[in-house]
Design a protein around this motif. Structure first.
Motif, PDB file in Angstrom:
ATOM      1  N   SER A 253      10.759  -1.449  23.916  1.00 46.87           N
ATOM      2  CA  SER A 253      10.478  -2.797  23.084  1.00 46.87           C
ATOM      3  C   SER A 253      10.965  -2.678  21.745  1.00 46.87           C
ATOM      4  CB  SER A 253       8.969  -2.916  22.993  1.00 46.87           C
ATOM      5  OG  SER A 253       8.184  -1.935  22.346  1.00 46.87           O
ATOM      6  N   GLN A 254      11.329  -1.385  21.253  1.00 40.91           N
ATOM      7  CA  GLN A 254      11.743  -1.046  19.911  1.00 40.91           C
ATOM      8  C   GLN A 254      10.787  -1.548  18.716  1.00 40.91           C
ATOM      9  OE1 GLN A 254      14.711   0.593  20.369  1.00 40.91           O
ATOM     10  NE2 GLN A 254      14.739  -0.085  22.407  1.00 40.91           N
ATOM     11  N   ASN A 255       9.515  -1.669  19.115  1.00 40.82           N
ATOM     12  CA  ASN A 255       8.560  -2.207  18.111  1.00 40.82           C
ATOM     13  C   ASN A 255       7.611  -0.974  17.538  1.00 40.82           C
ATOM     14  OD1 ASN A 255       9.240  -4.738  18.455  1.00 40.82           O
ATOM     15  ND2 ASN A 255       7.792  -5.162  20.152  1.00 40.82           N
ATOM     16  N   THR A 275      15.897   8.362  20.336  1.00 41.26           N
ATOM     17  CA  THR A 275      15.440   8.817  19.118  1.00 41.26           C
ATOM     18  C   THR A 275      14.968   7.830  18.204  1.00 41.26           C
ATOM     19  OG1 THR A 275      17.802   9.983  18.681  1.00 41.26           O
ATOM     20  CG2 THR A 275      16.552   9.372  16.670  1.00 41.26           C
ATOM     21  N   ARG A 276      13.798   8.371  17.465  1.00 41.79           N
ATOM     22  CA  ARG A 276      12.993   7.342  16.879  1.00 41.79           C
ATOM     23  C   ARG A 276      12.386   7.763  15.595  1.00 41.79           C
ATOM     24  NH1 ARG A 276      11.162   2.960  20.167  1.00 41.79           N
ATOM     25  NH2 ARG A 276      10.221   1.945  18.169  1.00 41.79           N
ATOM     26  N   THR A 277      12.105   6.813  14.440  1.00 50.42           N
ATOM     27  CA  THR A 277      11.509   7.485  13.339  1.00 50.42           C
ATOM     28  C   THR A 277      10.190   7.730  13.438  1.00 50.42           C
ATOM     29  OG1 THR A 277      13.411   6.590  11.981  1.00 50.42           O
ATOM     30  CG2 THR A 277      11.575   7.183  10.841  1.00 50.42           C
ATOM     31  N   ILE A 278       9.575   8.753  13.075  1.00 57.48           N
ATOM     32  CA  ILE A 278       8.119   8.938  13.164  1.00 57.48           C
ATOM     33  C   ILE A 278       7.509   9.076  11.447  1.00 57.48           C
ATOM     34  CG2 ILE A 278       6.265  10.277  14.033  1.00 57.48           C
ATOM     35  CD1 ILE A 278       8.138   9.201  16.387  1.00 57.48           C
ATOM     36  N   THR A 279       6.545   8.650  11.460  1.00 62.29           N
ATOM     37  CA  THR A 279       5.791   8.540  10.495  1.00 62.29           C
ATOM     38  C   THR A 279       4.622   9.280  10.283  1.00 62.29           C
ATOM     39  OG1 THR A 279       6.927   6.403   9.437  1.00 62.29           O
ATOM     40  CG2 THR A 279       4.786   7.013   8.475  1.00 62.29           C
ATOM     41  N   LEU A 280       4.176  10.340   9.580  1.00 61.15           N
ATOM     42  CA  LEU A 280       2.962  10.838   9.785  1.00 61.15           C
ATOM     43  C   LEU A 280       2.223  10.307   8.428  1.00 61.15           C
ATOM     44  CD1 LEU A 280       3.873  14.474  10.598  1.00 61.15           C
ATOM     45  CD2 LEU A 280       3.045  12.973  12.018  1.00 61.15           C
ATOM     46  N   ASN A 281       1.270   9.684   8.779  1.00 58.38           N
ATOM     47  CA  ASN A 281       0.424   8.955   7.970  1.00 58.38           C
ATOM     48  C   ASN A 281      -0.976   9.839   8.013  1.00 58.38           C
ATOM     49  OD1 ASN A 281       1.861   6.703   7.491  1.00 58.38           O
ATOM     50  ND2 ASN A 281       0.867   5.570   9.375  1.00 58.38           N
ATOM     51  N   ASN A 294       8.115  10.859   6.699  1.00 61.68           N
ATOM     52  CA  ASN A 294       8.845  10.552   7.724  1.00 61.68           C
ATOM     53  C   ASN A 294      10.025  11.571   8.145  1.00 61.68           C
ATOM     54  OD1 ASN A 294       7.919   7.597   7.618  1.00 61.68           O
ATOM     55  ND2 ASN A 294       9.330   7.388   5.771  1.00 61.68           N
ATOM     56  N   VAL A 295      10.199  11.440   9.579  1.00 60.53           N
ATOM     57  CA  VAL A 295      11.169  12.290  10.163  1.00 60.53           C
ATOM     58  C   VAL A 295      11.743  11.503  11.161  1.00 60.53           C
ATOM     59  CG1 VAL A 295       9.531  13.194  11.638  1.00 60.53           C
ATOM     60  CG2 VAL A 295      11.402  14.667  11.140  1.00 60.53           C
ATOM     61  N   GLU A 296      13.254  11.798  11.271  1.00 60.74           N
ATOM     62  CA  GLU A 296      13.860  11.234  12.412  1.00 60.74           C
ATOM     63  C   GLU A 296      13.899  12.399  13.687  1.00 60.74           C
ATOM     64  OE1 GLU A 296      16.507   8.074  13.997  1.00 60.74           O
ATOM     65  OE2 GLU A 296      15.505   8.444  11.884  1.00 60.74           O
ATOM     66  N   LEU A 297      13.072  11.881  14.868  1.00 57.96           N
ATOM     67  CA  LEU A 297      13.058  12.517  15.859  1.00 57.96           C
ATOM     68  C   LEU A 297      14.079  12.520  16.881  1.00 57.96           C
ATOM     69  CD1 LEU A 297      10.846  14.845  17.065  1.00 57.96           C
ATOM     70  CD2 LEU A 297       9.747  12.878  18.176  1.00 57.96           C
ATOM     71  N   ASN A 298      15.031  13.113  16.812  1.00 58.66           N
ATOM     72  CA  ASN A 298      16.156  13.224  17.857  1.00 58.66           C
ATOM     73  C   ASN A 298      15.862  13.711  19.206  1.00 58.66           C
ATOM     74  OD1 ASN A 298      17.858  12.001  15.931  1.00 58.66           O
ATOM     75  ND2 ASN A 298      18.330  13.915  15.206  1.00 58.66           N
ATOM     76  N   GLU A 299      16.455  13.364  20.231  1.00 57.40           N
ATOM     77  CA  GLU A 299      16.643  13.815  21.571  1.00 57.40           C
ATOM     78  C   GLU A 299      16.488  15.252  21.551  1.00 57.40           C
ATOM     79  OE1 GLU A 299      19.284  13.500  25.300  1.00 57.40           O
ATOM     80  OE2 GLU A 299      18.534  11.503  24.710  1.00 57.40           O
ATOM     81  N   SER A 300      15.537  15.732  22.438  1.00 53.09           N
ATOM     82  CA  SER A 300      15.247  17.348  22.721  1.00 53.09           C
ATOM     83  C   SER A 300      14.384  17.909  21.510  1.00 53.09           C
ATOM     84  CB  SER A 300      16.371  18.031  23.275  1.00 53.09           C
ATOM     85  OG  SER A 300      17.097  18.298  21.904  1.00 53.09           O
ATOM     86  N   ARG A 311      -1.711  11.238  11.266  1.00 52.81           N
ATOM     87  CA  ARG A 311      -1.813  10.311  12.405  1.00 52.81           C
ATOM     88  C   ARG A 311      -0.407   9.844  12.410  1.00 52.81           C
ATOM     89  NH1 ARG A 311      -6.003  12.463  12.058  1.00 52.81           N
ATOM     90  NH2 ARG A 311      -8.291  11.739  12.069  1.00 52.81           N
ATOM     91  N   PRO A 312       0.290  10.119  13.527  1.00 50.57           N
ATOM     92  CA  PRO A 312       1.897   9.602  13.654  1.00 50.57           C
ATOM     93  C   PRO A 312       1.823   8.139  14.118  1.00 50.57           C
ATOM     94  CG  PRO A 312       1.172  11.022  15.724  1.00 50.57           C
ATOM     95  CD  PRO A 312       0.008  11.053  14.629  1.00 50.57           C
ATOM     96  N   VAL A 313       2.885   7.669  13.766  1.00 55.46           N
ATOM     97  CA  VAL A 313       3.338   6.281  14.059  1.00 55.46           C
ATOM     98  C   VAL A 313       5.028   6.077  14.294  1.00 55.46           C
ATOM     99  CG1 VAL A 313       3.288   3.779  13.388  1.00 55.46           C
ATOM    100  CG2 VAL A 313       1.363   5.182  12.789  1.00 55.46           C
ATOM    101  N   VAL A 314       5.157   5.528  15.471  1.00 51.63           N
ATOM    102  CA  VAL A 314       6.526   5.484  15.778  1.00 51.63           C
ATOM    103  C   VAL A 314       7.162   4.175  15.207  1.00 51.63           C
ATOM    104  CG1 VAL A 314       8.232   5.376  17.891  1.00 51.63           C
ATOM    105  CG2 VAL A 314       6.434   6.673  18.031  1.00 51.63           C
ATOM    106  N   GLN A 315       7.989   4.108  14.443  1.00 51.09           N
ATOM    107  CA  GLN A 315       8.517   3.043  13.519  1.00 51.09           C
ATOM    108  C   GLN A 315       9.406   2.279  14.608  1.00 51.09           C
ATOM    109  OE1 GLN A 315       7.532   2.075  10.845  1.00 51.09           O
ATOM    110  NE2 GLN A 315       6.296   3.745  10.402  1.00 51.09           N
TER     111      GLN A 315
END
Length: 331
Positions: A253-255, A275-281, A294-300, A311-315
């Motif tokens: 959904s990319q949401n 790949t998605r950006t993860i925010t640790l609140n 914030n961190v860019e979580l790439n494949e593998s 508390r992680p949130v996928v942007q």
């Protein structure tokens, strides 16, 4: 009516009764004998009734006393025993778990007796005066090259590149077809878009499942063994202690969405595809001392964090690739 009136009526009733007895041929001696026997019986019945009421009141008072004593005892036991026992519960259960490992290794079939616990998460759970120092000194998410199992409560979050092979939707679909009977029998429903619960075949047999978010919760040892075939244990996870509970997240959904809470506090997110950006609140108790990361979580890549503080949130994303991740934890 006063007492004199009652006595007068009573005397008149006795006279009438005596008159009727005389008419029936009953002499005075017999009448007196019957009268006093009836009077004695009435007095005895009244005494028994009064005694019964007295004993009933004593029973009620005794029950109240016993109930109050039980309440006081429970309060005393809780304050002087259970409160002091809290800090030994987790280490004790951990010790029992380690002791049972050789037995489970000898008899693996015992793990089939495992059932999902009936636990309901308390959304209002908070900790008063929580020590937020471990997250207050963290300013970014570092990358490491040689990860080791972490058991320290105050460790900062980090990422590292794993040896995990890419797993896309086609790989998951093939895994489902290969283990269809097991999955349909033992797995739970798959949550779609945080609204609907779907059976596995509704997700993996549908080739047009675009623009949806699927969260597949796994809490069964047989399903965990099956996933271990394609998702090996990460280096940062110790050999013993990983929770059976884990999640497979499939997002096309990319949401933006929140990663589910884990059973244990040492948690990780492994990117299987995309790949998605993860925010640790920071946790609600630490928002006044800690900041979001914030961190860019790439494949593998694997993101390790302590759920106690983060508390992680996928942007949301502007791309069109499907993001697939594995979420797990250990104690």
């Amino acid at each position: 009516m006063n007492r004199k009136s009652y006595l007068k009526d009573y005397a008149n009733s006795i006279k009438m009764l005596r008159k009727e007895c005389t008419e029936q041929g009953i002499d005075d001696e017999t009448f007196k004998k019957l009268y006093f026997e009836a009077l004695k019986s009435t007095i005895n019945n009244n005494l028994q009734a009064n005694q019964k009421k007295f004993f009933d009141k004593r029973k009620i008072m005794r029950c109240i006393f016993i109930f109050a004593l039980i309440i006081c005892s429970c309060y005393y036991i809780y304050n002087n025993f259970l409160c002091n026992l809290q800090e030994f519960i987790y280490p004790g259960l951990r010790l029992v778990r380690k002791i049972s490992i050789p037995l489970v290794s000898l008899f693996p079939a015992l793990t089939d007796l495992y059932q999902e616990p009936c636990l309901i998460q308390n959304p209002f759970f908070t900790i008063i005066d929580m020590d937020c120092w471990p997250c207050s000194i963290v300013n970014n998410i570092g990358q490491i090259n040689d990860p080791q199992p972490v058991h320290q409560q105050n460790s900062a979050p980090f990422i590292y590149k794993t040896d995990q092979e890419k797993i896309n939707m086609e790989n998951l679909r093939n895994l489902y077809i290969k283990n269809k009977n097991l999955l349909e029998k033992e797995t739970t429903k798959i949550l779609m878009n945080s609204k609907f619960n779907l059976a596995p075949f509704q997700v993996f047999e549908d080739v047009h499942n675009n623009n949806n978010l699927y969260i597949w919760k796994i809490n069964n040892i047989n399903i965990a063994r099956m996933l271990r075939q394609i998702i090996p244990r990460a280096k940062v996870v110790p050999k013993f202690g990983q929770s059976t509970e884990r999640y497979i997240i499939i997002d096309s959904s990319q949401n933006k969405f929140t990663v589910p809470d884990t059973e244990c506090n040492f948690a990780f997110i492994l990117a299987l595809s995309g790949t998605r950006t993860i925010t640790l609140n920071p946790a609600e108790e630490c928002k006044h001392q800690c900041k979001s990361l914030n961190v860019e979580l790439n494949e593998s890549y694997l993101l390790w964090y302590n759920w106690w503080y983060w508390r992680p949130v996928v942007q949301d994303s502007n791309g069109n690739e499907t993001f697939i991740a594995h979420v797990g934890s250990y104690c």
